[in-house]
Write an enzyme that holds these catalytic residues in place. Sequence first.
Site, PDB file in Angstrom:
ATOM      1  N   GLU A 154     -28.264  -5.882  13.774  1.00  0.00           N
ATOM      2  CA  GLU A 154     -29.563  -5.481  13.200  1.00  0.00           C
ATOM      3  C   GLU A 154     -30.134  -6.566  12.284  1.00  0.00           C
ATOM      4  OE1 GLU A 154     -30.947  -3.159  14.646  1.00  0.00           O
ATOM      5  OE2 GLU A 154     -29.224  -2.123  15.501  1.00  0.00           O
ATOM      6  N   HIS A 165     -31.857  -9.174  14.192  1.00  0.00           N
ATOM      7  CA  HIS A 165     -33.235  -8.806  14.555  1.00  0.00           C
ATOM      8  C   HIS A 165     -34.222  -9.272  13.487  1.00  0.00           C
ATOM      9  CE1 HIS A 165     -33.239  -6.477  18.225  1.00  0.00           C
ATOM     10  NE2 HIS A 165     -32.268  -5.689  17.815  1.00  0.00           N
TER      11      HIS A 165
HETATM   12 NI    NI Z   1     -31.089  -4.434  18.987  1.00  0.00          NI
END
Ligand code: NI
Length: 180
Positions: free
Chosen positions: A143, A146
Amino acid sequence: MAIRTLLRFGNETLVTASKPVVSFNTKMLEDLVNDLTDTMHQFNGVGIAAPQIGVPLRVIVFGFETNPRYPHAKPVPYTVLINPEIECLNNEAYEDWEGCLSLTGIRGLVTRYKNIRYRGYDLSGNLIEREVSGFHAKLLQHEVDHLNGVLFPSRIKNLKYFGFEDEMIEWRKTIGEKLD
Ligand code: NI
């Protein structure tokens, strides 16, 4: 609260670094977190990052009790984490099949740090700090990637282990056994 459209692999926002949140306790932030949570649940995600719904801010939401996409993963508490930072605790590696809501149906074998410490803030600006390992640690690394405009395919060392899940399902099991 709303289920938002997920941006897919190839969208420019997904490969662009997101900006830190500077104001906490705002309606905008609360709405964003509600939308992220609804969207994550709708698509059976274990985690989601704000740029995946087109909002380039450093906000992630994650957590599950059980998840059909990762049936063997241990539960991770539902958490809203704003401006997260990760520190690896040692060089021990954790190799696992990874997927992403922005690449539906695709999996790749990715090596991550097994043991990490992470910190960040909740919606009110309270500090959250945890030391975690395994799937939980992998999830955080995915995450936070990202938020830096990095998607998991660029972490795959051998593209032989990257493809549509339903094509790989049988022979992937043998690799999974080796990993356990
Ligand atoms: Ni993802």
